[in-house]
Design an enzyme around this catalytic site. Structure first.
Site, PDB file in Angstrom:
ATOM      1  N   GLY A 144       3.222  -1.040  -5.744  1.00 48.81           N
ATOM      2  CA  GLY A 144       3.467  -2.369  -6.290  1.00 48.81           C
ATOM      3  C   GLY A 144       3.068  -2.465  -7.752  1.00 48.81           C
ATOM      4  CB  ALA A 201     -16.495  -0.285   1.473  1.00 55.30           C
ATOM      5  N   GLY A 221     -25.427  14.762  -9.484  1.00 63.15           N
ATOM      6  CA  GLY A 221     -26.492  14.482  -8.530  1.00 63.15           C
ATOM      7  C   GLY A 221     -26.657  13.016  -8.227  1.00 63.15           C
ATOM      8  N   GLY A 246      -6.403   1.299   4.572  1.00 66.14           N
ATOM      9  CA  GLY A 246      -7.819   1.641   4.579  1.00 66.14           C
ATOM     10  C   GLY A 246      -8.313   2.170   3.255  1.00 66.14           C
ATOM     11  CE  LYS A 283     -21.336   7.301   3.830  1.00 64.79           C
ATOM     12  NZ  LYS A 283     -20.754   7.589   2.495  1.00 64.79           N
ATOM     13  CG  HIS A 289     -44.678  -1.375  19.219  1.00 68.21           C
ATOM     14  ND1 HIS A 289     -45.002  -0.556  18.156  1.00 68.21           N
ATOM     15  CD2 HIS A 289     -45.331  -0.865  20.306  1.00 68.21           C
ATOM     16  CE1 HIS A 289     -45.818   0.396  18.584  1.00 68.21           C
ATOM     17  NE2 HIS A 289     -46.034   0.235  19.875  1.00 68.21           N
ATOM     18  N   GLY A 305     -18.517  10.650 -10.221  1.00 70.95           N
ATOM     19  CA  GLY A 305     -18.140   9.238 -10.193  1.00 70.95           C
ATOM     20  C   GLY A 305     -16.651   9.025 -10.012  1.00 70.95           C
ATOM     21  NE  ARG A 306     -13.493   6.633  -5.696  1.00 73.67           N
ATOM     22  CZ  ARG A 306     -12.657   7.530  -5.169  1.00 73.67           C
ATOM     23  NH1 ARG A 306     -13.089   8.731  -4.843  1.00 73.67           N
ATOM     24  NH2 ARG A 306     -11.398   7.244  -4.964  1.00 73.67           N
ATOM     25  CD  GLU A 324      -2.506   1.724   0.232  1.00 75.42           C
ATOM     26  OE1 GLU A 324      -2.305   2.868  -0.235  1.00 75.42           O
ATOM     27  OE2 GLU A 324      -3.336   0.927  -0.250  1.00 75.42           O
TER      28      GLU A 324
END
Length: 470
Positions: A118, A320, A184, A42, A54, A449, A271-272, A37
């Site tokens: 890598g 993910a 959007g 992560g 989030k 409930h 987007g990605r 990495e």
């Protein structure tokens, strides 16, 4: 670090959700694992995506709750103000703890982590350009490619100054007064919701006829109505043409037929794209298609023997948890355990704007287009006691089921939700869809409930032809 060479059962390029979950899961199965990495463990999700976004959404939720505190009998002396630098510090703390946690788990399971870039060549050999300037060459019985994705860019909106992608906007330590969100879709609507709830003036610019184009129509209408209440300006069916920086550090965005909006920040959220740029692949049978995705079969195998690819690098839902599922699939497959391929048409989806959206399985129109005769039931949260207690009554639960020859509802095909905490409620609907459960079977289960989740139970119960509520 000096040059080094070693052999592993599995070498993974990429330490995001697909990579680190494969490393930990594989190590727990007894494999000797190396993971490469170049950035923080992560990947995008933890460092520049799901988690930090989030965290900001939760800051926005707290602001929203404080603004309505008097509705609950809590008197406040003044309107809440936002110290966004504190929100940024809190977000960074969450990310740091999670990154350190992954590192600790890797160490505990003896996963060897190489900090560097890598690249794969023939013979399942991975060359690593280490971050400290050294190099390493490692080989594996198997190799997994999990290098993830990066934000897509658009012409005339190069990064810098007020022009940001999700990478840059998540590093803000100040709250912009005016924000334009280009795109959007799910990510764009999450940012729009966040900044609107924090008090920013938000404009969404979307090229398609509506925002959130992949959603069930009934669900999308709830979000659109809620965004209007938040005073989010939504411009659909428009293309952005360019922008002109102003003297205050912001810019004027031109769109449509001569229209414009002046803002402090522009968030490009279109987007990605898969990030195969540094994977090498010379002399291998790994194929990258014209959109940049690595081609794989249903077991995530590439065209090179013993080499797999998972996550955003392949043309599957960019989620993910899908990366997690693909990682487990690969480990089971290379161990010869004959796993079941991921059923991509039934994975859980979640959008964390306010109100939240979650679903599994086809929406009503998709089910019909697939040739199903369907029976549909939908119930609103406005009559749900827990939603009333929370003061969060926007939204609904919608269940799509196959119609039996006698006209009654049978197998549950799709469950679509919009409203309070639906991302935490979807699991029951997801299980129903994936176990191909019938309406009658699910209706037998008791829901607590008062709870938000009982609305799902009541919606299913109504499909049996009998109901006690609504």
């Amino acid at each position: 670090m000096s040059d080094q060479s070693d052999h592993f059962d599995l070498v993974i390029i990429g330490g995001g959700p697909g990579g680190y979950s494969a490393a930990l899961y594989g190590a727990s199965a007894g494999l000797k694992v190396a993971m490469v990495e170049k950035d923080a463990l992560g990947g995008t999700c933890l460092n520049r995506g799901c988690i930090p976004a989030k965290a900001f959404l939760e800051t926005a939720a707290v602001k929203r709750h404080v603004d309505h505190a008097e509705d609950f009998g809590i008197e406040t002396k003044s309107e809440a103000s936002v110290a966004f630098a504190t929100a940024q510090e809190r977000k960074q703390g969450i990310v740091k703890n999670l990154v350190n946690g992954i590192g600790a788990m890797c160490k505990g399971r003896k996963v060897e982590v190489f900090n560097g870039t890598g690249s794969l060549r023939a013979g399942r050999t991975v060359d690593v350009a280490l971050g400290d300037g050294g190099s390493a060459t490692i080989t594996g019985d198997f190799v997994m490619l999990a290098s993830g994705s990066v934000p897509r860019l658009i012409p005339n909106f190069e990064r810098g100054g007020p022009i940001m992608t999700s990478d840059e906007v998540l590093d803000l330590d100040w709250l912009p007064e005016r924000v334009a969100v280009i795109g959007g879709g799910a990510i764009g609507c999450e940012f729009a919701s966040t900044f609107a709830d924090l008090g920013s003036e938000v404009t969404i610019l979307e090229g398609l006829p509506k925002i959130l184009p992949g959603l069930d129509n009934d669900v999308a209408k709830v979000v659109q109505k809620s965004f209007k209440k938040k005073k989010i300006t939504t411009k659909t069916g428009v293309m952005v043409n360019g922008h002109t920086p102003n003297d205050s550090g912001g810019t004027v965005v031109q769109y449509g037929d001569g229209e414009s909006v002046e803002v402090d920040v522009v968030i490009v959220s279109v987007g990605r794209r898969p990030y195969a740029d540094e994977l090498g692949l010379d002399g291998t049978g790994v194929v990258v298609d014209d959109r940049g995705f690595v081609e794989v079969d249903e077991y995530c195998r590439t065209g090179e023997d013993g080499v797999y690819a998972v996550g955003d690098l392949i043309n599957t839902p960019q989620l993910a948890h899908v990366g997690y599922a693909e990682a487990i699939l690969v480990i089971k497959h290379l161990l010869g355990e004959n796993p079941m391929p991921v059923m991509y048409d039934r994975v859980p989806w979640a959008i964390y704007c306010h109100p939240e959206v979650a679903w599994a399985g086809p929406d009503e129109q998709q089910a019909k287009e697939a040739g199903h005769d369907v029976v549909v039931a939908k119930h609103p949260y406005k009559f749900n006691s827990r939603a009333m207690i929370l003061g969060e009554t926007e939204g609904l639960v919608k269940v799509i089921a196959k119609k039996r020859p006698d006209g009654t509802a049978g197998q549950i095909l799709g469950v679509h939700m919009v409203g309070p905490w639906v991302t935490e409620q979807l699991s029951g609907g997801y299980l129903a869809v994936n176990w191909e459960a019938s309406v009658d079977e699910v209706a037998e289960f008791i829901q607590p409930h008062p709870s938000l989740s009982e609305l799902f139970g009541e919606t299913v119960l109504s499909l049996t032809g009998r109901n006690f509520n609504g």
